[in-house]
Design an enzyme around this catalytic site. Structure first.
Site, mmCIF file in Angstrom:
data_model
loop_
_atom_site.group_PDB
_atom_site.id
_atom_site.type_symbol
_atom_site.label_atom_id
_atom_site.label_comp_id
_atom_site.label_asym_id
_atom_site.label_seq_id
_atom_site.Cartn_x
_atom_site.Cartn_y
_atom_site.Cartn_z
ATOM 1 N N ASN A 123 5.485 6.023 4.122
ATOM 2 C CA ASN A 123 4.846 5.086 3.188
ATOM 3 C C ASN A 123 3.725 4.354 3.910
ATOM 4 O O ASN A 123 3.845 4.025 5.094
ATOM 5 C CB ASN A 123 5.887 4.070 2.692
ATOM 6 C CG ASN A 123 5.300 3.087 1.693
ATOM 7 O OD1 ASN A 123 4.398 3.418 0.945
ATOM 8 N ND2 ASN A 123 5.802 1.864 1.719
ATOM 9 N N HIS A 183 1.468 0.896 4.040
ATOM 10 C CA HIS A 183 1.612 -0.495 3.580
ATOM 11 C C HIS A 183 0.458 -1.325 4.129
ATOM 12 O O HIS A 183 0.158 -1.246 5.328
ATOM 13 C CB HIS A 183 2.961 -1.067 4.043
ATOM 14 C CG HIS A 183 3.235 -2.443 3.526
ATOM 15 N ND1 HIS A 183 3.559 -2.691 2.214
ATOM 16 C CD2 HIS A 183 3.185 -3.643 4.148
ATOM 17 C CE1 HIS A 183 3.718 -3.996 2.056
ATOM 18 N NE2 HIS A 183 3.496 -4.595 3.208
ATOM 19 N N SER A 230 0.100 -0.420 8.074
ATOM 20 C CA SER A 230 1.225 0.251 8.732
ATOM 21 C C SER A 230 1.592 1.532 7.994
ATOM 22 O O SER A 230 1.447 1.606 6.768
ATOM 23 C CB SER A 230 2.464 -0.661 8.728
ATOM 24 O OG SER A 230 2.158 -1.940 9.256
ATOM 25 N N ASP A 253 10.158 -1.515 2.650
ATOM 26 C CA ASP A 253 9.201 -1.542 3.764
ATOM 27 C C ASP A 253 9.887 -1.904 5.071
ATOM 28 O O ASP A 253 9.313 -2.578 5.931
ATOM 29 C CB ASP A 253 8.084 -2.570 3.468
ATOM 30 C CG ASP A 253 7.280 -2.171 2.227
ATOM 31 O OD1 ASP A 253 6.895 -3.066 1.474
ATOM 32 O OD2 ASP A 253 7.087 -0.963 2.021
HETATM 33 C C1 GRF Z 1 -2.564 0.733 -0.738
HETATM 34 O O1 GRF Z 1 -3.032 -0.338 0.066
HETATM 35 C C2 GRF Z 1 -1.101 0.952 -0.492
HETATM 36 O O2 GRF Z 1 -0.692 0.792 0.838
HETATM 37 C C3 GRF Z 1 -0.523 -0.151 -1.319
HETATM 38 O O3 GRF Z 1 -1.286 -0.188 -2.500
HETATM 39 C C4 GRF Z 1 -2.576 0.329 -2.204
HETATM 40 C C5 GRF Z 1 -2.820 1.507 -3.086
HETATM 41 O O4 GRF Z 1 -4.153 1.830 -2.988
HETATM 42 N N1 GRF Z 1 0.875 0.090 -1.601
HETATM 43 P P1 GRF Z 1 -4.643 3.267 -3.527
HETATM 44 O O5 GRF Z 1 -3.918 3.521 -4.835
HETATM 45 O O6 GRF Z 1 -4.287 4.274 -2.454
HETATM 46 O O7 GRF Z 1 -6.123 3.093 -3.684
#
Ligand code: GRF
Length: 195
Positions: A105, A107, A134, A143
Site C-alpha cells: 500500500n 500512504h 511510505s 497502515d
Molecule cells: C495517494 O496519495 C494514496 O497514497 C492515498 O490517496 C492518494 C491517491 O491518489 N491513499 P491517486 O488516486 O493515486 O492519484
C-alpha cells in the site's frame, strides 16, 4: 511479476506504474485494475488497454459481501502482488487472509506518523515541518504493516492539503516503482513478512 492495482480515485500512482510498465524491460505487469467505485483513475487502465473491474462498495449490503466479490475478481487475475494505490477502503479480512503478505500500500505520510484516510490533512493540522510518503506491507491493521520504503517530504508555509499532497505524490510514485522493482528482482521478498 503480475500486479493487480486497486484504486478509488484519480489513480496518479497507478498511471506511474502503467507508464513504467510500458518499458519492456520493466519486470512487472499490471494485469488488471480494480476499483470500489467508478473511479476516474480507471481511464488510465483504458488508455493502456488494461482490463479493469469495478466492485461498487455501495452495491453490497455488507463489507463481507463486497469482500467476497472483490476476492472472486482478484482470483481471476492471479496476481503475484496486489497493489493498493489510493484505495480508500480497508481491505476485507478474507482478502488479506488470502493474499497477505503479497499486498502493498502507498500512504502519503511518514508512517507510523499519520496513518488512516487523512494522513495529509492530519500532518498539516499537527503543524509538522516535514511529513513523507511510505510504501508498506498490508496487514490486518490500518497502515500498520512493515515499512518497505519511505522518504521525508517538507511541509511548506502556506501549504494546503492539496498543495502538500501534490508534493507528496511524486515521492510516493518513485517509492512505489522502486518497491515493485525490488519485489520483481528479489531485493525484497514479501514471504519474509508472513505473519
Ligand atoms: C495517494 O496519495 C494514496 O497514497 C492515498 O490517496 C492518494 C491517491 O491518489 N491513499 P491517486 O488516486 O493515486 O492519484
Amino acid at each position: 511479476l503480475r500486479l493487480v492495482v486497486l484504486i478509488s480515485g484519480g489513480g496518479s500512482n497507478l498511471r506511474a506504474l502503467l507508464d513504467a510498465s510500458q518499458d519492456a524491460e520493466f519486470p512487472a505487469r499490471v494485469v488488471a485494475v480494480g476499483a470500489d467505485r467508478q473511479a476516474d483513475g480507471l481511464a488510465h487502465a483504458e488508455h493502456y488497454g488494461i482490463p479493469s473491474f469495478v466492485v461498487p462498495f455501495t452495491s453490497f449490503d455488507s463489507r463481507e459481501a463486497w469482500g467476497d466479490e472483490l476476492l472472486a475478481q482478484l482470483r481471476e487475475w492471479q496476481p503475484d502482488v496486489v497493489v493498493l494505490s489510493g484505495l480508500m477502503r480497508l481491505l476485507p479480512a478474507q482478502v488479506v487472509a488470502e493474499y497477505a503478505p503479497a499486498i502493498i500500500n502507498t500512504h502519503p505520510a511518514y508512517l507510523p506518523e499519520f496513518p488512516g484516510a487523512h494522513g495529509v490533512r492530519d500532518a498539516l493540522a499537527a503543524g509538522v515541518t516535514e511529513t513523507g510518503a511510505s510504501v508498506i506491507v498490508v496487514d490486518d491493521g490500518v497502515d500498520s504493516g512493515p515499512i518497505l520504503h519511505q522518504r521525508r517530504v517538507p511541509v511548506e508555509p502556506g501549504d494546503t492539503e492539496a498543495t502538500l499532497h501534490e508534493r507528496i505524490k511524486p515521492v510516493e510514485r518513485e517509492l512505489l516503482i522502486q518497491t515493485v522493482l525490488d519485489l520483481a528482482n528479489g531485493t525484497i521478498d514479501l514471504k519474509e513478512y508472513r505473519a
